[in-house]
Motif scaffolding. Structure first.
Motif, short mmCIF file in Angstrom:
data_model
loop_
_atom_site.label_atom_id
_atom_site.label_comp_id
_atom_site.label_asym_id
_atom_site.label_seq_id
_atom_site.Cartn_x
_atom_site.Cartn_y
_atom_site.Cartn_z
N LYS A 79 0.84 -1.20 0.00
CA LYS A 79 0.00 0.00 0.00
C LYS A 79 0.87 1.25 0.00
N ILE A 80 2.05 1.09 0.61
CA ILE A 80 2.97 2.22 0.70
C ILE A 80 4.35 1.78 0.20
N ILE A 81 4.90 2.52 -0.76
CA ILE A 81 6.23 2.20 -1.27
C ILE A 81 7.16 3.38 -1.01
N ILE A 82 8.25 3.11 -0.31
CA ILE A 82 9.22 4.17 -0.04
C ILE A 82 10.44 3.97 -0.94
N LEU A 83 10.67 4.97 -1.80
CA LEU A 83 11.81 4.95 -2.71
C LEU A 83 12.95 5.69 -2.02
N VAL A 84 14.08 5.01 -1.87
CA VAL A 84 15.17 5.60 -1.11
C VAL A 84 16.38 5.86 -2.01
N TYR A 85 16.98 7.06 -1.89
CA TYR A 85 18.26 7.33 -2.52
C TYR A 85 19.19 7.90 -1.46
N ASP A 86 20.46 8.03 -1.83
CA ASP A 86 21.50 8.54 -0.93
C ASP A 86 21.84 9.95 -1.44
N ILE A 87 21.70 10.95 -0.61
CA ILE A 87 21.87 12.33 -1.10
C ILE A 87 23.28 12.61 -1.63
N THR A 88 24.24 11.76 -1.29
CA THR A 88 25.61 11.96 -1.77
C THR A 88 25.89 11.20 -3.07
N ARG A 105 5.44 -0.14 -13.96
CA ARG A 105 5.08 -0.88 -15.16
C ARG A 105 4.11 -2.01 -14.88
N ASP A 106 4.38 -2.79 -13.83
CA ASP A 106 3.51 -3.97 -13.70
C ASP A 106 3.16 -4.41 -12.28
N THR A 107 3.60 -3.66 -11.29
CA THR A 107 3.30 -4.19 -9.97
C THR A 107 2.40 -3.30 -9.12
N VAL A 108 2.23 -2.08 -9.53
CA VAL A 108 1.68 -1.11 -8.61
C VAL A 108 0.25 -0.73 -8.99
N SER A 109 -0.60 -0.62 -7.98
CA SER A 109 -1.97 -0.17 -8.25
C SER A 109 -2.02 1.36 -8.17
N PRO A 110 -3.01 1.95 -8.84
CA PRO A 110 -3.07 3.42 -8.87
C PRO A 110 -3.25 4.06 -7.49
N THR A 111 -3.68 3.27 -6.51
CA THR A 111 -3.91 3.85 -5.18
C THR A 111 -2.67 3.76 -4.28
N THR A 112 -1.61 3.15 -4.79
CA THR A 112 -0.39 3.02 -3.98
C THR A 112 0.16 4.39 -3.59
N ILE A 113 0.56 4.49 -2.34
CA ILE A 113 1.12 5.75 -1.84
C ILE A 113 2.64 5.67 -1.90
N PHE A 114 3.24 6.70 -2.49
CA PHE A 114 4.71 6.72 -2.61
C PHE A 114 5.34 7.76 -1.70
N GLY A 115 6.49 7.40 -1.16
CA GLY A 115 7.34 8.35 -0.45
C GLY A 115 8.71 8.33 -1.07
N LEU A 161 5.25 8.47 9.55
CA LEU A 161 3.94 8.88 10.08
C LEU A 161 3.12 9.60 9.00
N GLU A 162 3.79 10.46 8.28
CA GLU A 162 3.11 11.21 7.22
C GLU A 162 2.51 10.26 6.18
N LEU A 163 3.27 9.23 5.81
CA LEU A 163 2.78 8.28 4.81
C LEU A 163 1.60 7.47 5.36
N CYS A 164 1.68 7.10 6.64
CA CYS A 164 0.57 6.35 7.25
C CYS A 164 -0.69 7.20 7.31
N LYS A 165 -0.51 8.47 7.59
CA LYS A 165 -1.68 9.36 7.62
C LYS A 165 -2.30 9.50 6.24
N ARG A 166 -1.44 9.58 5.23
CA ARG A 166 -1.98 9.65 3.87
C ARG A 166 -2.76 8.37 3.57
N TYR A 167 -2.23 7.23 4.03
CA TYR A 167 -2.91 5.95 3.81
C TYR A 167 -4.28 5.94 4.48
#
Ligand code: GTP
Ligand code: MG
Length: 170
Positions: A79-88, A105-115, A161-167
């Motif tokens: 339901k929630i996918i967090i995309l992580v990168y390294d600022i450096t 492309r093939d795994t995510v539903s339109p209601t998925t919440i991204f961070g 917390l912000e992502l859970c609230k959006r959910y």
């Protein structure tokens, strides 16, 4: 009352700090020299938000290339996918965008919440990714963007917390 359950996943290039973010979130610990995740790891945490109890089922995926299809399958139904990168690392930002394309492309539903989490915020002097560029990407996929530091315990609690609230739509 049974708690609401929500499946959440962290994805991103190897070494960006996905496991470190979760170690901080789950047990308030940090290891300077963590070990790469092999396959996948699983954590749970219960949150009280307003009057609701939310049980987070969190999957920590492996960033190494050879686990890509496994990581992809753990993202399915999240339901929630967090995309992580390294600022450096600009490379890790590009890799994160590729991850988004793959999942989209093939795994995510339109209601998925991204961070989007820009981790290692404590290394601000070595920042390689322009914030305007990240913000633009985050806006384009309707994701909440935050800088985090697993090392200094910054932004993680608030970001999740912000992502859970959006959910929960609150
Ligand atoms: P894979 O499991 O291989 O995909 O990597 P990962 O994304 O889980 O990275 P991991 O959490 O293992 O962290 C990689 C390295 O970065 C470790 O040496 C951590 O100590 C370090 N690290 C993680 N988060 C931070 C941070 O916020 N700041 C700094 N300075 N180092 C960090
Ligand atoms: Mg890991």
């Amino acid at each position: 009352m049974e708690p609401d359950q929500v499946k959440m996943v962290l994805v991103g290039e190897a070494k960006v700090g996905k496991s470190s973010i979760l170690a901080r979130y789950i047990s308030n610990t940090f290891q300077e020299f963590g070990t790469p995740t092999l396959g996948c790891a699983y954590h749970t945490r219960q949150l009280n938000i307003n009057d609701k109890i939310l049980k987070l089922n969190i999957w920590d995926t492996a960033g190494q290339e050879r686990y890509q299809s496994l990581s992809k399958s753990y993202s399915r139904d999240s339901k929630i996918i967090i995309l992580v990168y390294d600022i450096t690392s600009y490379e890790s930002f590009k890799s994160m965008k590729r991850w988004y394309e793959i999942l989209q492309r093939d795994t995510v539903s339109p209601t998925t919440i991204f961070g989007v989490f820009g981790n290692k915020a404590d290394l601000i002097h070595n920042e390689e990714v322009p914030i305007t560029e990240v913000q633009k990407f985050a806006n384009s996929i309707n994701a909440s963007f935050r800088k985090t530091s697993a090392k200094e315990n910054a932004g993680i609690e608030e970001g999740l917390l912000e992502l859970c609230k959006r959910y929960l739509k609150i």
